[in-house]
Scaffold this active site. Structure first.
Site, PDB file in Angstrom:
ATOM      1  N   GLY A  29      -4.318   3.161 -15.187  1.00 36.34           N
ATOM      2  CA  GLY A  29      -4.179   3.305 -16.757  1.00 36.34           C
ATOM      3  C   GLY A  29      -2.661   4.187 -17.108  1.00 36.34           C
ATOM      4  O   GLY A  29      -1.743   3.657 -16.260  1.00 36.34           O
ATOM      5  N   LEU A  31      -1.640   2.833 -19.806  1.00 35.85           N
ATOM      6  CA  LEU A  31      -0.742   0.882 -19.204  1.00 35.85           C
ATOM      7  C   LEU A  31       0.165   0.669 -20.183  1.00 35.85           C
ATOM      8  O   LEU A  31       0.691   1.165 -21.427  1.00 35.85           O
ATOM      9  CB  LEU A  31      -2.017  -0.240 -19.475  1.00 35.85           C
ATOM     10  CG  LEU A  31      -3.129  -0.219 -18.801  1.00 35.85           C
ATOM     11  CD1 LEU A  31      -3.685  -0.971 -19.288  1.00 35.85           C
ATOM     12  CD2 LEU A  31      -2.934   0.053 -17.371  1.00 35.85           C
ATOM     13  N   GLY A  34       4.765  -3.161 -18.105  1.00 39.21           N
ATOM     14  CA  GLY A  34       4.967  -3.681 -16.938  1.00 39.21           C
ATOM     15  C   GLY A  34       3.059  -4.089 -16.243  1.00 39.21           C
ATOM     16  O   GLY A  34       3.465  -5.032 -15.673  1.00 39.21           O
ATOM     17  N   HIS A  35       2.939  -3.080 -16.149  1.00 34.52           N
ATOM     18  CA  HIS A  35       0.888  -3.504 -16.097  1.00 34.52           C
ATOM     19  C   HIS A  35       0.376  -4.631 -16.858  1.00 34.52           C
ATOM     20  O   HIS A  35      -0.175  -5.318 -15.989  1.00 34.52           O
ATOM     21  CB  HIS A  35       0.160  -2.567 -16.252  1.00 34.52           C
ATOM     22  CG  HIS A  35       0.127  -1.235 -16.259  1.00 34.52           C
ATOM     23  ND1 HIS A  35       1.111   0.270 -16.608  1.00 34.52           N
ATOM     24  CD2 HIS A  35       0.329  -0.883 -14.773  1.00 34.52           C
ATOM     25  CE1 HIS A  35       0.849   1.473 -16.114  1.00 34.52           C
ATOM     26  NE2 HIS A  35       0.070   0.905 -14.800  1.00 34.52           N
ATOM     27  N   ASP A 148       7.117   0.238  -7.090  1.00 37.60           N
ATOM     28  CA  ASP A 148       6.326   0.346  -6.574  1.00 37.60           C
ATOM     29  C   ASP A 148       6.926  -0.424  -5.041  1.00 37.60           C
ATOM     30  O   ASP A 148       5.807  -0.447  -4.706  1.00 37.60           O
ATOM     31  CB  ASP A 148       5.274   1.075  -6.102  1.00 37.60           C
ATOM     32  CG  ASP A 148       4.888   2.265  -7.449  1.00 37.60           C
ATOM     33  OD1 ASP A 148       5.467   2.769  -7.203  1.00 37.60           O
ATOM     34  OD2 ASP A 148       4.630   1.776  -8.635  1.00 37.60           O
ATOM     35  N   ARG A 185       4.815   7.297 -16.030  1.00 35.99           N
ATOM     36  CA  ARG A 185       5.324   8.914 -16.084  1.00 35.99           C
ATOM     37  C   ARG A 185       6.249   8.878 -17.503  1.00 35.99           C
ATOM     38  O   ARG A 185       6.856  10.069 -18.375  1.00 35.99           O
ATOM     39  CB  ARG A 185       5.880   9.060 -15.182  1.00 35.99           C
ATOM     40  CG  ARG A 185       5.260   9.888 -13.697  1.00 35.99           C
ATOM     41  CD  ARG A 185       5.775   9.787 -12.843  1.00 35.99           C
ATOM     42  NE  ARG A 185       4.421   9.324 -11.429  1.00 35.99           N
ATOM     43  CZ  ARG A 185       3.463  10.259 -11.409  1.00 35.99           C
ATOM     44  NH1 ARG A 185       3.305  11.691 -11.515  1.00 35.99           N
ATOM     45  NH2 ARG A 185       3.020  10.122  -9.581  1.00 35.99           N
TER      46      ARG A 185
HETATM   47  O1  PAF Z   1       0.265   1.920  -8.439  1.00 40.46           O
HETATM   48  C1  PAF Z   1      -1.008   2.393  -8.185  1.00 40.46           C
HETATM   49  O2  PAF Z   1      -1.038   2.568 -10.101  1.00 40.46           O
HETATM   50  C2  PAF Z   1      -1.320   2.673  -7.860  1.00 40.46           C
HETATM   51  O3  PAF Z   1      -1.090   3.497  -6.909  1.00 40.46           O
HETATM   52  C3  PAF Z   1      -2.819   2.859  -7.541  1.00 40.46           C
HETATM   53  C4  PAF Z   1      -2.575   0.697  -6.431  1.00 40.46           C
HETATM   54  C5  PAF Z   1      -3.774   1.381  -8.503  1.00 40.46           C
HETATM   55  C6  PAF Z   1      -3.958   2.829  -6.812  1.00 40.46           C
HETATM   56  O4  PAF Z   1      -4.276   4.199  -7.479  1.00 40.46           O
END
Ligand code: PAF
Length: 274
Positions: A29, A31, A34-35, A148, A185
């Site tokens: 969440g 969001l 990027g998402h 990540d 964040r």
């Molecule tokens: O990258 C993230 O937001 C989390 O690590 C994920 C992949 C949703 C797993 O909880």
């Protein structure tokens, strides 16, 4: 767009998707664009797109960090709806983990370094929750952001063994206009901190521009010092981008990784060197 909380309803909805390819975007969440870039790619590559919103407690090694993690469910659902996501799954912790089958995974040491050594148990928690989600949703494709990057490598390694038909797809990091990598964040940063945090990307660019001019150890140290001027760096490391090892040859593909704290907000970023 359907929003579903219960496992039973998820199974029901998925049972109607006979033979459509499923693209899955796991999220916690809060969001941002990027998402949404992951969702857009999922829409292009698959016929039915599932997103999950679940702040996964097992991947937080710090209770306060979990408590502080930003949450904005209504806004998240509006954003996913505007991207025409087909199904959003927002489970409860108790139901999701109730029948968990723990698997033993050899991650070839990818989980022992960088974020793995700085956030004990973090990747274990990520793999636990994705094992549950992948088993329930059975996606053909799952999408992960390169911010990540270590997580992406780990999930790819995990999927190879346990979900061999699943394709793990990585998507480039989206950045604010000042270069700061988009992250949930960032909501905790004020404007001045956001400006300071843009130095992280500048440091990564400096590293990329100099990696064949300055000896690697020295360059890592210079970049660490640059970060120290405005934040508390945990690491600045140049690694082999396939296996994250420090063994670098002139033919290795390299990536620089950084984690630093700005007013207690932990930020990570990385960049391909070559
Ligand atoms: O990258 C993230 O937001 C989390 O690590 C994920 C992949 C949703 C797993 O909880």
């Amino acid at each position: 767009m359907k929003v579903i909380n219960q496992l039973k309803s998820l199974k029901e909805e998925l049972s109607f998707q006979n033979n459509q390819s499923i693209g899955y975007v796991p999220t916690m969440g809060a969001l941002h664009q990027g998402h949404l870039s992951l969702v857009k790619l999922a829409k292009k590559k698959s016929q039915f797109v599932v997103a999950s919103i679940f702040v996964n407690p097992t991947q937080f090694n710090n209770k306060n960090d979990l408590k502080k993690y930003p949450r904005s469910l209504e806004n998240d659902l509006d954003l996913l709806n505007s991207e025409s996501v087909d199904l959003v799954f927002c489970p409860s912790y108790n139901e999701l983990y109730a029948n968990e089958k723990i698997v033993k995974v050899d991650l070839m040491g990818l989980d022992k370094t960088l974020e793995g050594s700085n956030r004990k148990g973090h990747f274990e928690g990520v793999i636990r929750v994705l094992n549950i989600f992948f088993s329930l949703i059975k996606p053909d494709f799952a999408f992960f952001g390169e911010k990540d990057y270590q997580q992406y490598l780990i999930v790819e390694q995990f999927a190879k063994t346990f979900f061999p038909k699943l394709k793990i797809i990585s998507c480039p990091t989206l950045r604010e206009s000042n270069g700061l990598a988009m992250s949930s964040r960032n909501r905790h940063l004020n404007n001045r901190e956001k400006e300071l945090a843009s130095e992280i990307y500048k440091t990564l660019l400096y590293c990329r521009n100099n990696y064949n001019k300055i000896e690697i150890n020295k360059l890592e140290e210079i970049c660490f010092q640059k970060l120290s001027k405005f934040s508390k760096p945990e690491y600045f490391e140049i690694r082999n981008s396939k296996n994250l090892s420090k063994e670098l040859s002139s033919s290795s593909s390299l990536r620089a990784f950084v984690a630093t704290k700005l007013s207690d907000i932990r930020l990570i970023d990385n960049i391909a060197m070559n």
